[in-house]
Design an enzyme around this catalytic site. Structure first.
Site, short mmCIF file in Angstrom:
data_model
loop_
_atom_site.label_atom_id
_atom_site.label_comp_id
_atom_site.label_asym_id
_atom_site.label_seq_id
_atom_site.Cartn_x
_atom_site.Cartn_y
_atom_site.Cartn_z
N ASP A 1 0.82 -1.21 0.00
CA ASP A 1 0.00 0.00 0.00
C ASP A 1 0.85 1.26 0.00
O ASP A 1 0.69 2.15 -0.84
CB ASP A 1 -0.94 0.02 1.21
N ARG B 1 -1.23 1.67 16.61
CA ARG B 1 -1.61 2.81 15.77
C ARG B 1 -1.56 4.16 16.47
O ARG B 1 -1.09 5.14 15.90
CB ARG B 1 -2.98 2.57 15.14
N ASP C 1 -8.04 0.56 10.91
CA ASP C 1 -6.83 1.37 11.07
C ASP C 1 -7.01 2.82 10.62
O ASP C 1 -6.42 3.73 11.19
CB ASP C 1 -5.66 0.73 10.33
N SER D 1 -2.80 -9.96 3.92
CA SER D 1 -2.44 -8.69 4.55
C SER D 1 -1.85 -9.03 5.90
O SER D 1 -2.50 -9.67 6.74
CB SER D 1 -3.69 -7.81 4.72
#
Length: 416
Positions: A16, A96, A125, A177
């Site tokens: 990504d 995060r 996320d 992922s």
């Protein structure tokens, strides 16, 4: 966004974020400052820097925050006993907010007012990053390419990367992922999207599948001070080394695999397979020690707090007032969570083998079935009478009601 403006990009070196760099430059003609936050994912920093620059970034930061991650994010969540939906130990969730914090700090340092990330529009996320950024600096603008670009799938991302000459390790055949840090590895996508499919053995990177684990059990002791693990097998370790040691031991014996269909914040269900060997070991030991040192009502109320705490962390509300308030409650309970827990590990199982604490509420003389000098068994009669009084009164009431019903029927029948 103004032409030539600086954009701070949360950069992992994965598919990504590698694709996002050339896409941002094409769309906005901006300067990209790539920021890789090292929370123990084990990536080679030199390779990440080289890849980011070759993809079009003008500058690269690699921030080592592993110790801060353990002490300020893992340990508070461990002390809270927070587990999302009974299985997920929140490894991605609490990474995060720390990453967002570092992104904001670097944006301030660089004089940038825009932060970009590679989170999809379907996931949690995006919420965790953006809510945390807003909590820390609401003036910063956010770009989320997955919500605005023309690319619709990972397969199209791969095609775009190949077209731009960006080196990638992911393929259309192996399209999982993966998120990795010192606490866990998460796996999503690919054949896991069908919940009927069992994870393939080659999927696992940290944990030995239980059927391949040793045929003998292993004992391990974990010592806590005020809810924080400080020793394994009597050896005092730094926070980072302790997590690594816990991972090493638990993974050998097949401990720490969680396969869950979870409820995402954005409203859909998703299937994830998580490897959290050391975390599973520490959570189990911590909970058992709490059972020894916390009274019944505190322990049960803490279970309620743990569930709420897990929801807050999962939903990206790390910097919320409620989470800070729950931390205060948790810290108060942890003042007595000191002691040693002995565990037996065998083929994915954790069996409690011993508990000890100077704050133990367990009194062997009081609990014994043999003779003791503390508990007078005659006292139980009065307790039972008072405890059962509401039931006794209800029984009398029901008996009276039934007798009245019989009386009314007889009287009415006589008059007729």
């Amino acid at each position: 966004m103004k032409t030539g403006e600086k954009v701070v990009l949360a950069y992992s070196g994965g598919l990504d974020t590698s694709v996002i760099i050339p896409w941002l430059k094409e769309k906005y003609d901006c300067e990209i400052i790539a920021v890789c936050i090292d929370v123990g994912q084990g990536e080679e920093t030199h390779a990440i820097k080289k890849k980011a620059i070759s993809s079009g970034a003008s500058k690269v930061y690699v921030e080592d925050v592993v110790e801060e991650f353990v002490t300020d994010y893992i340990y508070p969540t461990l002390k809270a006993g927070a587990i999302y939906e009974g299985k997920y130990l929140l490894g991605t969730s609490f990474a995060r907010p720390l990453m967002a914090k570092k992104l904001v700090e670097i944006a301030h340092q660089e004089g940038a007012n825009v932060i970009a990330h590679g989170c999809t529009g379907k996931g949690n996320d995006q919420v965790r990053f953006e809510v945390s950024i807003k909590a820390l600096d609401p003036s910063i603008k956010i770009i989320a390419p997955w919500r605005i670009w023309e690319i619709k799938s990972r397969e199209e991302e791969i095609t775009y990367a190949l077209k731009k000459g960006i080196p990638i390790s992911i393929t259309k055949e192996k399209i999982y992922s993966v998120d990795k840090n010192i606490w866990h590895i998460s796996h999503e996508g690919g054949n896991l999207e069908n919940p009927w499919n069992e994870p393939k053995p080659e999927l696992f990177d940290m944990v030995t599948p239980p059927e391949k684990a040793p045929d003998v059990a292993e004992y391990v002791s974990i010592e806590f001070e005020k809810g924080i693990p400080v020793k394994i097998n009597g050896e005092e370790l730094s926070p980072v080394e302790l997590i690594k040691k816990a991972n090493e031991i638990a993974s050998i014996y097949g401990v720490g695999i969680a396969d869950i269909v979870e409820n995402r914040l954005v409203g859909m269900k998703s299937r994830g397979v998580y490897e959290t060997p050391g975390g599973t070991l520490l959570y189990t030991a911590h909970k058992e020690l709490e059972s020894l040192v916390l009274d019944k009502e505190t322990l049960r109320f803490k279970d309620i707090v743990a569930q709420k705490y897990a929801d807050l962390v999962y939903n990206g509300l790390w910097f919320s007032q409620l989470k800070e308030s729950l931390d205060a409650f948790v810290d108060e309970t942890q003042k007595v969570v000191t002691g040693v827990v002995k565990l037996k590990l065998y083929k994915g199982n954790i069996i409690i083998a011993g508990l000890s604490s100077p704050y133990s509420l367990y009194n062997e003389e009081l609990a014994t079935f043999g003779e003791d000098k503390i508990y007078d068994q005659k006292d139980a009669e009065g307790f039972i009478n008072l405890f059962g009084l509401p039931l006794k009164m209800r029984a009398y009431q029901m008996k009276h009601f039934v007798e009245n019903q019989k009386y009314n029927k007889t009287t009415v029948g006589g008059e007729q």
